[in-house]
Write a protein that holds these residues in place. Sequence first.
Motif, mmCIF file in Angstrom:
data_model
loop_
_atom_site.group_PDB
_atom_site.id
_atom_site.type_symbol
_atom_site.label_atom_id
_atom_site.label_comp_id
_atom_site.label_asym_id
_atom_site.label_seq_id
_atom_site.Cartn_x
_atom_site.Cartn_y
_atom_site.Cartn_z
ATOM 1 N N ASN A 224 0.952 -1.280 0.057
ATOM 2 C CA ASN A 224 0.336 -0.064 0.234
ATOM 3 C C ASN A 224 1.019 0.932 -0.204
ATOM 4 O OD1 ASN A 224 -1.920 -2.016 0.696
ATOM 5 N ND2 ASN A 224 -2.963 -0.657 2.109
ATOM 6 N N GLN B 233 -5.016 4.937 -0.856
ATOM 7 C CA GLN B 233 -5.997 5.864 -0.045
ATOM 8 C C GLN B 233 -6.563 6.565 -0.429
ATOM 9 O OE1 GLN B 233 -7.953 3.111 2.405
ATOM 10 N NE2 GLN B 233 -9.334 4.175 2.223
ATOM 11 N N LYS C 170 -8.878 -3.769 -0.053
ATOM 12 C CA LYS C 170 -8.006 -2.193 0.188
ATOM 13 C C LYS C 170 -6.683 -2.783 0.404
ATOM 14 C CE LYS C 170 -12.234 0.584 1.530
ATOM 15 N NZ LYS C 170 -12.594 0.799 2.882
#
Length: 484
Positions: free
Chosen positions: A29, A61, A153
Motif C-alpha cells: 500500500n 487510499q 483494500k
Amino acid sequence: MKTLLFFCIFLYLLGVLCAVYKQWIPNTNFENASNWDQGRVPCANDVILFRSSEVVSVFVQSSYSLTDMYIPLNGEFIMASGAGFAASDGSYDPGCETASQVTFSSAENSQWHDPTLWHAATSLENLDEGKYIFSIDEERVPCQYDDVIFQPKTSFRVNIELPEQTIRLRSISIMGQKFTSDNSLAEYMQSHSAKLQFHGQGAFQLSTTRCPDKSGCECGNAAGHDRICAALLQNSGNHCPGAMCKDPLKPVGHCCEICGATISLDYSAGFDIELYRNRILHTFLSLPKNAGIQMAMSKVHELQTFLGIMPRSSASFIQIVLIDNRTGSQIGTHAEQLAKEIMEDIAVHGVSFGIVTSNLQAATGSKWSAQEASGQAGGTIAGTVVGLLLVLLLLGIVLLLYRKGTLRSLSPVHFASLWNRKRDLDPSGETVDKGFDNPMFDTPSDPVALAGMCSAEETPNEVASKNSELYYINPLYDETELSA
Ligand SMILES: *[C@@H]1O[C@H](CO)[C@@H](O)[C@H](O)[C@H]1NC(C)=O
C-alpha cells in the motif's frame, strides 16, 4: 429422542466443519510507511521514485499532491474512491519543508512459504481482533483445507514459486473477492492485477471442502519443510536460536528445537480432534493459572527411516505441543506440569475420546535429562465400565422423564438441566460421579478459551450460539445414541 439424535449429528458436523483462516501480512500500500525507504509516506515536496524495473501493484487510499513521480514500466495503481495524484501547487505543506527523494521498497522477496508472513486464526473475527493461534512452523503457512485471505483494500506481491508442488487450499480471498472454484481462480490468475500480485511458477488448487476426517487432516506442507524453515531462518543466518534447556524437543513439522512438552496420541476410529481440542481448551488452557501456556494440536506424520536408509512412512498421530513463557531454569516447567495433568486426564477419560496410547516428552531448564512417560490410555477397563454404567443410567432417566412427560420440552439447553437432575436423582451414584466428569461441564464459559476454539462460520451470532451449545457434548452419549 429425535431432538437428541439431531443434536448429536449437529455436533458431529460442527467438528468436521472446523476452519482455519490464514491472512497474508505484508502489503504494498502507498500509505504504509514501511514500504518507503525513508520510513515515511511521501509528502508534497518529495520526489517519489518507483524503480523502472519494479513490478508492482499499489493500492492508494487517499489523494496526494506531488512534485515529481517516477513510475515503473510494469505496474498499476489501484485507487480507492476519492484517491488520486495531483501536481503540487507549491503551497506550504507543514512537516514537508525538506524535499527529498523517497523510493518505494521492493516487495520482490516476500515468499508464500515464509511462516513469518502469515497470521492464523479460527474465525474472521479472531483475525480482526488479533486472536491468533499458535502452531508448528509448517502449519503457519496455509494448509490444504485453509481459507487464505489477502485483505480487502490492500495490494500485495507474493512469490508463489514452489517447484514440484501445487498450493492446495480450501479457498482464497483477494481484495474482497472470494474464490472457491478452480475455474474462476484460473480466470482471475490471467488478469493483469493477478500477474502483478503473484509471481513465480506456482499454481493453486482449491479443495472447496473442509477437512473431511473428524480425527483431523494433515496440513500437507511436509514436502515443503526445508523451504519453510529456510524462509523462517533467513534473517538469522539459517541457524536456530539455541534452546535454553537440556535435550530440547523437536516437534514434527517444527523448524527449531523447543523447551516445553509434547504429547503424542495414537487414536482409534472414534477420535474427534475438535472435540478433544475443546476438551483441553476448556478443562485446562482456559484456567487463569495456565495463562502463559500456548498449545498447538494437529495430526502429523513422521517420516521414519528403516535401518537408517530406506524411507518408511509411519502412521499419522496427534501431536500436542506445549510451550510456556517462563525463562531461565524455569523454562518449560509450566508446560511440563500441564502436560502431566493432561496425561492424568487421558488415563481417566482417554478411552471415551478414542485415545489409545499417549506419550509425553518434556524438556525444561531445571532438569538435566528429558522426561519421558507414556500410557496405554490407563484405566481403560475402568473407564469403559463407568461409561457403560453411565449410559444405562442416563437411558433410565430419559425413560423416567419421558413417562413423567418432562422430555417433551427437551432441547439442547434443557439437556444441561437434565444432566444436573441426573446427578440429583442419583444418591447412590458415587462411583459414577467420581469416575466420569462430563468433559464439557468442568469449567464455566470463558471468553478467552472460546477465542481459541473453532467455530463453523464467521457470523458473530452464529458463533456465539454454537459456542454455548458446545458445552453439552458428551462423547459417550454421542456414540451410543448414534448407534442405538
Ligand atoms: C506495512 O507493510 C509491512 C511490510 O509489508 C507490513 O508488515 C505491515 O503490517 C504493514 N502495515 C500496515 C499498517 O499495513
